[in-house]
Write an enzyme that holds these catalytic residues in place. Structure first.
Site, PDB file in Angstrom:
ATOM      1  N   ALA A  32      32.987  46.273  76.698  1.00 42.82           N
ATOM      2  CA  ALA A  32      33.256  46.523  75.286  1.00 42.82           C
ATOM      3  C   ALA A  32      32.783  45.341  74.433  1.00 42.82           C
ATOM      4  O   ALA A  32      32.154  45.525  73.390  1.00 42.82           O
ATOM      5  CB  ALA A  32      34.744  46.768  75.088  1.00 42.82           C
ATOM      6  N   ASP A  35      28.985  45.511  74.295  1.00 45.93           N
ATOM      7  CA  ASP A  35      28.510  46.533  73.355  1.00 45.93           C
ATOM      8  C   ASP A  35      28.725  46.072  71.912  1.00 45.93           C
ATOM      9  O   ASP A  35      27.895  46.310  71.039  1.00 45.93           O
ATOM     10  CB  ASP A  35      29.226  47.866  73.602  1.00 45.93           C
ATOM     11  CG  ASP A  35      28.750  48.532  74.898  1.00 45.93           C
ATOM     12  OD1 ASP A  35      27.645  48.198  75.360  1.00 45.93           O
ATOM     13  OD2 ASP A  35      29.487  49.373  75.445  1.00 45.93           O
ATOM     14  N   SER A  81      16.811  52.946  79.594  1.00 44.37           N
ATOM     15  CA  SER A  81      18.248  52.862  79.415  1.00 44.37           C
ATOM     16  C   SER A  81      18.670  54.000  78.482  1.00 44.37           C
ATOM     17  O   SER A  81      17.837  54.812  78.083  1.00 44.37           O
ATOM     18  CB  SER A  81      18.525  51.487  78.816  1.00 44.37           C
ATOM     19  OG  SER A  81      19.875  51.340  78.593  1.00 44.37           O
ATOM     20  N   LYS A 109      28.693  59.829  83.396  1.00 41.46           N
ATOM     21  CA  LYS A 109      27.843  58.655  83.529  1.00 41.46           C
ATOM     22  C   LYS A 109      28.441  57.812  84.652  1.00 41.46           C
ATOM     23  O   LYS A 109      29.543  57.274  84.529  1.00 41.46           O
ATOM     24  CB  LYS A 109      27.830  57.870  82.216  1.00 41.46           C
ATOM     25  CG  LYS A 109      26.909  56.671  82.244  1.00 41.46           C
ATOM     26  CD  LYS A 109      26.758  56.104  80.837  1.00 41.46           C
ATOM     27  CE  LYS A 109      25.704  55.029  80.733  1.00 41.46           C
ATOM     28  NZ  LYS A 109      25.882  53.886  81.611  1.00 41.46           N
ATOM     29  N   ARG A 130      16.222  49.326  89.062  1.00 41.76           N
ATOM     30  CA  ARG A 130      15.630  49.423  87.741  1.00 41.76           C
ATOM     31  C   ARG A 130      14.933  48.121  87.348  1.00 41.76           C
ATOM     32  O   ARG A 130      13.901  48.127  86.695  1.00 41.76           O
ATOM     33  CB  ARG A 130      16.718  49.766  86.724  1.00 41.76           C
ATOM     34  CG  ARG A 130      16.152  50.002  85.353  1.00 41.76           C
ATOM     35  CD  ARG A 130      17.183  50.590  84.428  1.00 41.76           C
ATOM     36  NE  ARG A 130      18.199  49.607  84.063  1.00 41.76           N
ATOM     37  CZ  ARG A 130      19.064  49.773  83.082  1.00 41.76           C
ATOM     38  NH1 ARG A 130      19.046  50.892  82.387  1.00 41.76           N
ATOM     39  NH2 ARG A 130      19.950  48.855  82.795  1.00 41.76           N
ATOM     40  N   LYS A 306      30.240  56.728  75.544  1.00 38.07           N
ATOM     41  CA  LYS A 306      31.020  55.818  76.389  1.00 38.07           C
ATOM     42  C   LYS A 306      32.524  56.055  76.232  1.00 38.07           C
ATOM     43  O   LYS A 306      32.997  56.377  75.150  1.00 38.07           O
ATOM     44  CB  LYS A 306      30.710  54.355  76.005  1.00 38.07           C
ATOM     45  CG  LYS A 306      29.272  53.939  76.221  1.00 38.07           C
ATOM     46  CD  LYS A 306      28.883  53.773  77.669  1.00 38.07           C
ATOM     47  CE  LYS A 306      29.136  52.394  78.226  1.00 38.07           C
ATOM     48  NZ  LYS A 306      28.333  51.301  77.756  1.00 38.07           N
ATOM     49  N   CYS A 411      54.395  18.053  85.900  1.00 44.11           N
ATOM     50  CA  CYS A 411      54.335  19.256  86.734  1.00 44.11           C
ATOM     51  C   CYS A 411      55.690  19.974  86.684  1.00 44.11           C
ATOM     52  O   CYS A 411      56.725  19.344  86.916  1.00 44.11           O
ATOM     53  CB  CYS A 411      54.005  18.862  88.166  1.00 44.11           C
ATOM     54  SG  CYS A 411      54.220  20.210  89.331  1.00 44.11           S
TER      55      CYS A 411
HETATM   56  S1  IVH Z   1      20.028  59.523  82.584  1.00 47.34           S
HETATM   57  C1  IVH Z   1      16.034  57.435  80.470  1.00 47.34           C
HETATM   58  N1  IVH Z   1      22.283  60.189  83.661  1.00 47.34           N
HETATM   59  O1  IVH Z   1      23.098  54.711  82.922  1.00 47.34           O
HETATM   60  C2  IVH Z   1      17.265  57.079  81.223  1.00 47.34           C
HETATM   61  N2  IVH Z   1      21.768  57.883  83.516  1.00 47.34           N
HETATM   62  O2  IVH Z   1      22.915  53.185  80.474  1.00 47.34           O
HETATM   63  C3  IVH Z   1      17.894  58.331  81.770  1.00 47.34           C
HETATM   64  N3  IVH Z   1      23.472  56.433  84.500  1.00 47.34           N
HETATM   65  O3  IVH Z   1      19.986  53.294  83.659  1.00 47.34           O
HETATM   66  C4  IVH Z   1      19.157  58.010  82.446  1.00 47.34           C
HETATM   67  N4  IVH Z   1      24.823  58.037  85.153  1.00 47.34           N
HETATM   68  O4  IVH Z   1      21.507  53.858  85.604  1.00 47.34           O
HETATM   69  C5  IVH Z   1      21.485  59.173  83.311  1.00 47.34           C
HETATM   70  N5  IVH Z   1      24.240  60.957  84.635  1.00 47.34           N
HETATM   71  C6  IVH Z   1      23.445  59.947  84.285  1.00 47.34           C
HETATM   72  C7  IVH Z   1      23.777  58.609  84.547  1.00 47.34           C
HETATM   73  C8  IVH Z   1      22.918  57.601  84.135  1.00 47.34           C
HETATM   74  C9  IVH Z   1      24.618  56.730  85.117  1.00 47.34           C
HETATM   75  C10 IVH Z   1      22.976  55.070  84.264  1.00 47.34           C
HETATM   76  C11 IVH Z   1      21.537  54.860  84.613  1.00 47.34           C
HETATM   77  C12 IVH Z   1      20.897  54.307  83.375  1.00 47.34           C
HETATM   78  C13 IVH Z   1      22.082  53.786  82.628  1.00 47.34           C
HETATM   79  C14 IVH Z   1      21.828  53.731  81.147  1.00 47.34           C
END
Ligand code: IVH
Length: 708
Positions: A32, A35, A81, A109, A130, A306, A411
């Site tokens: 958090a 971000d 990303s 995610k 990556r 998120k 102490c």
């Molecule tokens: S799609 C163009 N789907 O999140 C990138 N990513 O914050 C498309 N991640 O690097 C990524 N679950 O490692 C996608 N269901 C999901 C995901 C996911 C985890 C991760 C992934 C990505 C990162 C981005």
């Protein structure tokens, strides 16, 4: 603060956070906070685009620097990303930007590590992380150890396909791993994501195998021909190829529909058995995805919604001081119990006085420079879910009567003076301090030290409180001072458990030098340093003999330094450190032992220190000598540098093998280097070795050499 300096500060903090998280798998701030810093930087740049420097802002970069030791793989298509959405306004904006009529696939995610798996003619040819988005680390050997990753695809699979997804560690596996670490076997990780990343990015595939990782596919990279017309269709096909696809995929339409599925996934979250940190929304129609395209590091056709950070507000009831094994006094927040992300929290760490005052060790502000006081209303969060921390203070709720916290100058356990050294405050009572005694004895019996089976923290506390043990040797005297019957008569003990404990204490009388040194619990002398010392001195007699002379050597070195520096006006502190550096270098002469460790070793082995207790312990034990390194053999006496990937065993093990064969393993190539063992991915060290004309061999050749 000017906008330029705020910009520079944000850039440097985000860059460092990227290194900690991506390269070192050891995050230093919460997601958090990260971000929030990125959000602030983006807003700042919107208003003042001129602030950006030539090498771009971290907002234009994906991931972090690559770990050393792996080969590099250039991604056929970059691994990008996702943009973040934090609330319904962001989600509504996303839906409007792609078209309200679009079908959108929503899916969890996964909080793990992205992996790209390349299959040619149905066979897995390589796996890459990556990395920085363009180039990743070659982790093929590790990927082959993951059962969710097929090695071979069915015959109808496309000739070329890259499947992308997330490697993760289930909660069950993570719990086992950390239980092992607590018992002294291996390293502990802050959370399953770091554990997964750490397990993937180490050089010994058998460790990856032992750590049982899992994999969900969520997309693809280069493919020879189109997989489907929709994202969902493509994922079904990838599932038929033998990959795991998350069961919570759902096609939605419009922001309200997405929000409903977001709620479903959020509800399911606690019971999934693995970590997720949000819900990803992807335009389902692949032709529309293509039309929308990409920004510099994120697709326009997808967004990550998120979950809010796991936080809660509560009252900081008291600040208490805990005394550690080496006497460090650590402040702990006692909280009015509160649930944070499903866990009841009643304590949080406060690190040290600077932290309480709102400053980090480098002097910069934390919590906007606000201090913490008893009675404050504070926000608690769990970064990567282990140790709860204090995130913020609500100053408006501060009681009028509150006073700035004053660190005790004595102490709390024994009343001895507290001494502050580089932002850590220590109890000066040594082994007259009851809390230090308990902590030291707990350490003495622990796995990495004497490893006394069946003697846990509770037994140590009980026997200390009863006055039956107060110094290390007392443990070995229990047989006579208390005996099986005496122990069995105590509450909670029986004849069997008493006999068992005394038997394991007897077994622990014989231990190798490395464990005994570790067991002494000297500041700056942990498991690894203890091993280095043991390997250098081999026997207890030689080790103790040199250690007992350190104080005298220090005085002599002090005179030398004083003479040399007399004219230069150096501070007393600087001269002191220099004198200990001389002792470390000339008397101890073990790589990795610096002035600080030398000083603490000298203190422990002095009459003023723990010497009599150390001697008493040694007289109760049979300290076995270390195996002498070979003085003859192909690599004896050489200084060897290992660089690049190793295929047979881990880096630490290969160094140990080299040392056992009489060589010294070093981390950097210089004129003193005798030999460089280079594996796949070796870079600058290999180049330097070539420049200097140093002999370079492969891992296989190294093993052939030592076995010859
Ligand atoms: S799609 C163009 N789907 O999140 C990138 N990513 O914050 C498309 N991640 O690097 C990524 N679950 O490692 C996608 N269901 C999901 C995901 C996911 C985890 C991760 C992934 C990505 C990162 C981005």
């Amino acid at each position: 603060m000017t906008e330029q300096s705020r910009y520079d500060e944000l850039v440097s903090r985000i860059t460092q956070a990227n290194i900690d998280y991506h390269r070192d798998d050891a995050p230093t701030i919460s997601d958090a906070d990260y971000d929030a810093m990125r959000g602030e930087l983006a807003r700042l740049l919107d208003a003042r685009p001129d602030l950006a420097s030539g090498d771009g802002s971290p907002l234009d970069k994906v991931g972090g620097p690559l770990a050393e030791g792996f080969g590099r793989i250039t991604h056929a298509l970059p691994m990008l990303s996702l943009a973040n959405a934090f609330d319904t306004v962001d989600v509504t904006e996303f839906v409007a930007s792609v078209g309200a009529e679009q079908d959108i696939l929503a899916e969890p995610k996964i909080d793990g590590l992205a992996l790209s798996l390349r299959y040619v003619n149905g066979l897995l040819v390589h796996a890459a992380t990556r990395g920085d988005g363009a180039v990743g680390e070659d982790v093929t050997l590790n990927a082959r150890e993951i059962t969710d990753i097929p090695q071979k695809l069915p015959s109808w699979a496309p000739d070329l396909i890259e499947v992308r997804g997330e490697v993760y560690m289930s909660h069950a596996v993570f719990a086992d791993l950390n239980a092992d670490a607590a018992a002294g076997k291996g390293r502990a990780f802050a959370n399953p994501r770091n554990a997964a990343a750490g397990s993937m990015r180490q050089l010994d595939p058998s460790i990856t195998r032992a750590r049982s990782l899992s994999f969900f596919a969520y997309g693809w990279g280069e493919v020879e021909s189109s997989l489907s017309e929709t994202q969902f269709g493509a994922m079904k096909l990838i599932e038929m190829l033998g990959f795991k696809v998350n069961p919570l995929l759902k096609i939605c339409k419009g922001a309200a529909d997405l929000d409903a599925h977001y709620q479903v996934i959020q509800q399911a979250r606690a019971g999934l058995g693995y970590d997720i940190d949000g819900v990803v929304y992807k335009v389902d129609d692949l032709a529309v995805q293509e039309r929308l395209g990409f920004r510099s590091t994120t697709p326009r056709w997808a967004v990550a919604h998120k979950f809010p950070a796991e936080k809660a507000w509560t009252r900081l009831e008291a600040i208490e001081i805990q005394v550690g094994r080496t006497g460090a006094l650590s402040p702990v927040a006692r909280l009015q119990p509160v649930t944070v992300g499903g866990v009841l929290v009643s304590n949080a760490t406060l690190h040290n006085l600077d932290y309480i005052r709102g400053r980090s060790s480098d002097g910069s502000e934390i919590r906007g420079g606000v201090d913490l006081r008893e009675g404050d209303w504070v926000e608690i969060y769990r970064a990567g879910d282990v140790i709860p921390k204090v995130g913020a203070v609500d100053i408006t709720k501060r009681p009028g009567t509150s006073r700035a916290y004053e660190f005790p100058d004595r102490c709390p356990s024994c009343g001895a003076l507290a001494i502050t050294d580089k932002s850590v405050t220590y109890c000066s009572g040594g082994l007259t301090c009851p809390d230090q005694i308990v902590e030291r004895l707990k350490h003495l019996v622990s796995k990495p030290a004497l490893d006394i089976d069946g003697m846990g923290a509770e037994a140590v506390i009980e026997l200390c409180e009863a006055g039956l043990i107060s110094e290390p040797a007392d443990i070995f005297r229990l047989k006579d001072s208390l005996g099986v019957d005496g122990l069995a008569a105590r509450e909670g003990w029986g004849v069997q458990s008493a006999a068992r404990l005394l038997t394991s204490i007897e077994a622990a009388r014989t231990r190798p030098l490395s464990r005994v040194i570790c067991a002494l619990g000297i500041r700056r002398v942990g498991q690894n340093t203890a091993r280095d010392l043991a390997n250098a001195f081999l026997t207890w007699e030689r080790f103790a003999g040199v250690m007992e002379g350190l104080c005298l050597d220090h005085s002599l070195a002090g005179i030398r330094v004083a003479k040399a520096m007399a004219a230069s006006g150096a501070s007393a502190q600087k001269m002191e450190t220099e004198a200990w550096s001389i002792v470390a270098r000339e008397t101890i002469g073990v790589e990795g032992i610096g002035p600080e460790a030398a000083r603490y070793l000298a203190l422990a082995f002095s009459r003023k220190g723990d010497l009599s207790r150390i001697e008493a312990l040694a007289s109760e034990m049979t300290v076995t000598a270390m195996e002498a390194p070979k003085t003859v053999g192909a690599v004896a006496g050489m200084t060897i540098v290992f660089t690049g990937g190793l295929e047979r065993i881990g880096r630490n093990e290969v160094k140990e093998i080299a040392e056992r064969h009489g060589a010294k393993a070093s981390g950097s190539v210089s004129a003193k280097t005798s030999l460089v063992v280079a594996g796949p991915g070796a870079g600058s060290k290999l180049a330097k070795a070539r420049d200097l004309g140093i002999r370079v061999i492969s891992e296989q050749e190294f093993f052939d050499l030592i076995e010859s």
